[in-house]
Design an enzyme around this catalytic site. Structure first.
Site, PDB file in Angstrom:
ATOM      1  N   TYR A 254      -6.314  -2.261  -1.223  1.00  0.00           N
ATOM      2  CA  TYR A 254      -6.387  -2.915  -0.042  1.00  0.00           C
ATOM      3  C   TYR A 254      -5.797  -1.495   0.541  1.00  0.00           C
ATOM      4  CZ  TYR A 254      -1.438  -3.858  -0.823  1.00  0.00           C
ATOM      5  OH  TYR A 254      -0.241  -3.943  -0.897  1.00  0.00           O
ATOM      6  N   HIS A 301      -3.627   1.444  -2.995  1.00  0.00           N
ATOM      7  CA  HIS A 301      -4.170   2.231  -1.776  1.00  0.00           C
ATOM      8  C   HIS A 301      -5.208   2.926  -1.842  1.00  0.00           C
ATOM      9  CE1 HIS A 301      -1.517  -0.009   0.247  1.00  0.00           C
ATOM     10  NE2 HIS A 301      -0.731   0.443   0.360  1.00  0.00           N
TER      11      HIS A 301
END
Length: 326
Positions: A254, A301
């Site tokens: 994410y 990330h």
């Protein structure tokens, strides 16, 4: 002969697949172009009053394929019903210990906090300048403070302080984007913008202003903070998914808070200047307010791809990057 037939069949399938992909991309480009063109045609002076605008009819295909001007970026009661694909993706990020009714949480949210559309005033007379201020150590001794404070909106991320660092990071804060584990007090003039990675983040926000009973998520969190209830905003879960899929091409698990903040700024601002992102001149990654070293490429990330995408935004003149003097 059979081998030739198989090769021919594979070739035809490849052409068909490419054709479908091409038509999809063409249609998506056309929809976005028409949206922007209608915005421009409805006014005399273009899409905004700045010298350069985030949205521009001469945009590169790279930008048009990623930027979706119709995606909801802030949650309100009217847009709170999540599409099934969004709900599945978003809740898959979570580890809730018990089942919680999302609709009930939303109803409570907007009985407490502003339930309205924000930043729908884009047009030829608006030139909203925004400074996105990250937390990189490259801000130290940069003397960017006065330049940052000149912007209409100054958007800060997580815990990044201003007190004691005003010369380098400025003193003005109009928006602070955070989540429970990074929560800090904000003054009465600042928008607290919750970035909800899980339903419990929304429940924590409710608790902060009411019962103050949530003290732990996956770690200890503050049960209360100082903030103006009338200036609370919540990033839309669909926006998080959009950033992940459209801008990061599903790299990582994410997006980071910093990267979501940058794309958020592209949607609410006409001109975006970025400060305090990236490493120091010596290649080290740490916050300007502490010395703990971090590794940009680690974690969930997809940091390398985020960095690559920010550099591409710079190349196509969608942002200006200010990386300090170290």
């Amino acid at each position: 002969m059979g081998s030739f037939t198989k090769q021919k069949s594979s070739y035809i399938r490849a052409i068909f697949t490419f054709g479908v992909f091409f038509l999809f991309m063409f249609f998506q480009n056309a929809v976005i172009y028409v949206f922007l063109k209608q915005s421009a045609d409805s006014s005399r002076g273009g899409l905004c009053a700045c010298d350069k605008c985030v949205t521009d009819l001469n945009d590169k295909d790279w930008f048009i394929l990623r930027f979706n001007p119709t995606v909801p970026f802030l949650l309100n009661r009217r847009n709170s019903v999540l599409r099934a694909s969004v709900y599945r993706w978003w809740t898959a990020l979570q580890r809730e210990s018990s089942k919680v009714n999302y609709t009930d949480v939303v109803d409570t949210l907007f009985s407490l906090f502003p339930d309205k559309e924000h930043y729908s005033d884009a047009g030829p007379d608006r030139c909203r300048t925004c400074a996105v201020v990250g937390n990189s150590g490259n801000l130290l001794r940069s003397h960017y403070g006065p330049l940052i404070d000149l912007h209409d909106f100054v958007i800060r991320i997580n815990m990044g302080p201003t007190e004691g660092y005003e010369k380098d990071v400025g003193s003005k804060t109009t928006h602070r984007i955070l989540y429970p584990e990074s929560a800090v007090d904000v003054d009465n003039s600042t928008h607290l913008v919750l970035l909800p990675f899980k339903i419990k983040d929304m429940r924590w926000l409710i608790s902060v202003f009411t019962t103050k009973h949530i003290t732990h998520t996956y770690t200890k969190v503050r049960p209360t903070i100082n903030a103006n209830r009338d200036k609370v905003m919540i990033i839309h879960p669909e926006f998080i998914k959009y950033v992940y899929e459209s801008w990061l091409q599903k790299h990582g698990r994410y997006p980071s808070t910093g990267f979501i903040t940058l794309i958020f700024a592209l949607h609410i601002c006409d001109q975006v200047d970025v400060f305090g992102f990236g490493a120091k001149g010596d290649g080290n990654w740490h916050h300007y307010f502490d010395k703990s070293l971090t590794q940009f490429s680690r974690g969930p990330h997809g940091g390398d791809f985020e960095n690559k995408t920010m550099n591409e935004l710079l190349l196509v003149n969608k942002i200006s990057m200010h990386k300090g003097w170290q």
